[in-house]
Design a protein around this motif. Sequence first.
Motif, mmCIF file in Angstrom:
data_model
loop_
_atom_site.group_PDB
_atom_site.id
_atom_site.type_symbol
_atom_site.label_atom_id
_atom_site.label_comp_id
_atom_site.label_asym_id
_atom_site.label_seq_id
_atom_site.Cartn_x
_atom_site.Cartn_y
_atom_site.Cartn_z
ATOM 1 N N PHE A 49 6.033 -2.079 -8.641
ATOM 2 C CA PHE A 49 5.867 -2.647 -7.300
ATOM 3 C C PHE A 49 4.777 -3.721 -7.268
ATOM 4 N N SER A 50 4.455 -4.288 -8.408
ATOM 5 C CA SER A 50 3.408 -5.312 -8.453
ATOM 6 C C SER A 50 3.839 -6.562 -7.689
ATOM 7 N N HIS A 51 2.861 -7.190 -7.038
ATOM 8 C CA HIS A 51 3.090 -8.435 -6.286
ATOM 9 C C HIS A 51 4.040 -8.258 -5.099
ATOM 10 N N CYS A 52 4.176 -7.044 -4.599
ATOM 11 C CA CYS A 52 4.925 -6.835 -3.354
ATOM 12 C C CYS A 52 3.944 -7.105 -2.209
ATOM 13 N N THR A 53 3.802 -8.355 -1.880
ATOM 14 C CA THR A 53 2.711 -8.775 -0.995
ATOM 15 C C THR A 53 2.915 -8.354 0.459
ATOM 16 N N GLY A 54 4.117 -7.933 0.829
ATOM 17 C CA GLY A 54 4.349 -7.452 2.187
ATOM 18 C C GLY A 54 4.195 -5.949 2.340
ATOM 19 N N LEU A 55 4.099 -5.255 1.230
ATOM 20 C CA LEU A 55 4.060 -3.792 1.243
ATOM 21 C C LEU A 55 2.792 -3.287 1.928
ATOM 22 N N GLU A 56 2.968 -2.356 2.910
ATOM 23 C CA GLU A 56 1.835 -1.849 3.675
ATOM 24 C C GLU A 56 1.587 -0.352 3.467
ATOM 25 N N PRO A 61 6.417 10.408 -4.277
ATOM 26 C CA PRO A 61 7.094 11.711 -4.256
ATOM 27 C C PRO A 61 6.276 12.806 -4.938
ATOM 28 N N GLU A 62 6.503 14.037 -4.509
ATOM 29 C CA GLU A 62 5.750 15.176 -5.050
ATOM 30 C C GLU A 62 6.045 15.410 -6.527
ATOM 31 N N ASN A 63 7.201 14.978 -6.995
ATOM 32 C CA ASN A 63 7.564 15.212 -8.399
ATOM 33 C C ASN A 63 6.984 14.173 -9.356
ATOM 34 N N LEU A 64 6.380 13.127 -8.819
ATOM 35 C CA LEU A 64 5.819 12.088 -9.689
ATOM 36 C C LEU A 64 4.651 12.645 -10.486
ATOM 37 N N LEU A 65 4.652 12.368 -11.798
ATOM 38 C CA LEU A 65 3.619 12.907 -12.691
ATOM 39 C C LEU A 65 2.533 11.884 -13.013
ATOM 40 N N THR A 66 2.918 10.599 -13.093
ATOM 41 C CA THR A 66 1.982 9.556 -13.522
ATOM 42 C C THR A 66 2.076 8.350 -12.593
ATOM 43 N N ILE A 67 0.907 7.820 -12.205
ATOM 44 C CA ILE A 67 0.861 6.511 -11.546
ATOM 45 C C ILE A 67 0.561 5.509 -12.648
ATOM 46 N N ASP A 68 1.540 4.713 -12.996
ATOM 47 C CA ASP A 68 1.465 3.903 -14.209
ATOM 48 C C ASP A 68 0.618 2.635 -14.009
ATOM 49 N N GLU A 69 0.359 1.973 -15.107
ATOM 50 C CA GLU A 69 -0.501 0.788 -15.138
ATOM 51 C C GLU A 69 0.039 -0.316 -14.229
ATOM 52 N N SER A 70 -0.873 -0.895 -13.439
ATOM 53 C CA SER A 70 -0.565 -2.043 -12.572
ATOM 54 C C SER A 70 0.569 -1.760 -11.598
ATOM 55 N N LEU A 71 0.759 -0.514 -11.230
ATOM 56 C CA LEU A 71 1.903 -0.143 -10.397
ATOM 57 C C LEU A 71 1.916 -0.907 -9.083
ATOM 58 N N PHE A 72 0.748 -1.046 -8.462
ATOM 59 C CA PHE A 72 0.657 -1.756 -7.181
ATOM 60 C C PHE A 72 -0.241 -2.989 -7.288
ATOM 61 N N TYR A 73 -0.318 -3.541 -8.469
ATOM 62 C CA TYR A 73 -1.169 -4.715 -8.680
ATOM 63 C C TYR A 73 -0.792 -5.856 -7.732
ATOM 64 N N ASP A 74 -1.818 -6.403 -7.069
ATOM 65 C CA ASP A 74 -1.663 -7.574 -6.197
ATOM 66 C C ASP A 74 -0.797 -7.290 -4.964
ATOM 67 N N CYS A 75 -0.747 -6.037 -4.542
ATOM 68 C CA CYS A 75 -0.114 -5.711 -3.262
ATOM 69 C C CYS A 75 -1.184 -5.920 -2.191
ATOM 70 N N ILE A 76 -1.360 -7.151 -1.793
ATOM 71 C CA ILE A 76 -2.541 -7.552 -1.023
ATOM 72 C C ILE A 76 -2.540 -7.034 0.408
ATOM 73 N N ASN A 77 -1.405 -6.539 0.903
ATOM 74 C CA ASN A 77 -1.351 -5.981 2.247
ATOM 75 C C ASN A 77 -1.148 -4.464 2.268
ATOM 76 N N LEU A 78 -1.221 -3.856 1.109
ATOM 77 C CA LEU A 78 -1.082 -2.401 1.034
ATOM 78 C C LEU A 78 -2.303 -1.735 1.675
ATOM 79 N N LYS A 79 -2.046 -0.885 2.688
ATOM 80 C CA LYS A 79 -3.136 -0.256 3.424
ATOM 81 C C LYS A 79 -3.212 1.250 3.209
ATOM 82 N N GLU A 80 -2.083 1.903 2.983
ATOM 83 C CA GLU A 80 -2.084 3.356 2.857
ATOM 84 C C GLU A 80 -1.265 3.798 1.648
ATOM 85 N N VAL A 81 -1.833 4.756 0.904
ATOM 86 C CA VAL A 81 -1.136 5.353 -0.235
ATOM 87 C C VAL A 81 -1.298 6.864 -0.164
ATOM 88 N N TYR A 82 -0.188 7.579 -0.313
ATOM 89 C CA TYR A 82 -0.218 9.038 -0.323
ATOM 90 C C TYR A 82 0.236 9.523 -1.700
#
Length: 360
Positions: A49-56, A61-82
């Motif tokens: 999801f890198s460079h998804c500049t509109g993502l907020e 998901p609960e089954n996710l085991l790893t948040i991988d490298e640069s997953l949300f890199y440059d998501c400049i409008n991302l405000k909330e992550v669970y």
Amino acid sequence: MLNTLIKGCNNSIIPDGIKTIEKYAFAHIEDIKELVIPESVSQIKASAFSHCTGLEKVVLPENLLTIDESLFYDCINLKEVYIGKNVSSIKELAFMNCSTLEKIVVSADNPCYVTLNYCLVEKETMKLIAGANVSKIPNGIKIIGRNSFYGRINITSLEIPNTVTEIEEGAFFKCINLKKAVMENSVRKIGGYVFTDCYSLEEVILPEEVESFGSSVFDNCKNLKEIFLPKGIKKIPSFTFSFCEKLERIVFNDEITSVGAHAFSGCSVLEPFDLSNVTYIGGSAFAYCRKFTEIDLSSVIEIDTLAFFNCRGLKKIYIPSTVKIIEEKAFENCSNAVIYCEDLEKKDTWHNDFAGGTLC
């Protein structure tokens, strides 16, 4: 491959049953604002999801085991992550340059990670992995991780508690509105690029216990005017204060022995300071330091290429016989300087074209 999503688009709905989202699957898709990722997904690969500049907002998901490298890199409008309860590994740069990030929430059932003061923290090591714009670094943190606050544009001040011993590379890189940073005496090591491009930084209080810091720590801090270096610092690494355009005064102990390449390059209003114990001066170390009028090279053994390039305020340079190596154009464009050499003959280890002023 039927359970693998290879490429998405603006209107994609990730179907139930997908287990893997491939690298770059949604990279550079700018119109996605909120992601709903089905619980079947257990793997999301690097930069998906890198460079998804509109993502907020993202709910992982609960089954996710790893948040991988640069997953949300440059998501400049991302405000909330669970982050769910089963994430056991978060790779480097996952939230790098998420410049408006405000909230990181980790499931209370996650055994590996926790949210403290809106900071994402690894429980076992008490390492701060990622911070938000509203974060306050909590007591108990031992390490502030690499690029953990990279690009957070709303941070204006920092107080680093007395439990922190190390600040890793790029921790506050490009926090462009940061004005003041205060560190307690527990900090021993500061990595490279920690405050690079913090254009608004005016005041830094470094603890006396700091033993080392990496290159480019204050590179391009255009509003920094004065700094006191701790006694434990013996070497000033490359690019430490390069292009600190308003830096006027630096105070340090007399045990500094090395000034790295470009360490003070572009510090045009920097007042001269004592170099009497310095043995090595790196390439372009003092380029464009125009307020220097005389320099003491009494302990210097090596002067690298363009070390004093364009130091047009220099009037007098005395080179003692102890200087063994002078590289090409070391004093290039020091057009007002007269260079005095203790040795009557130039040494073979002095480059033929080392002088930029009048040689005597």
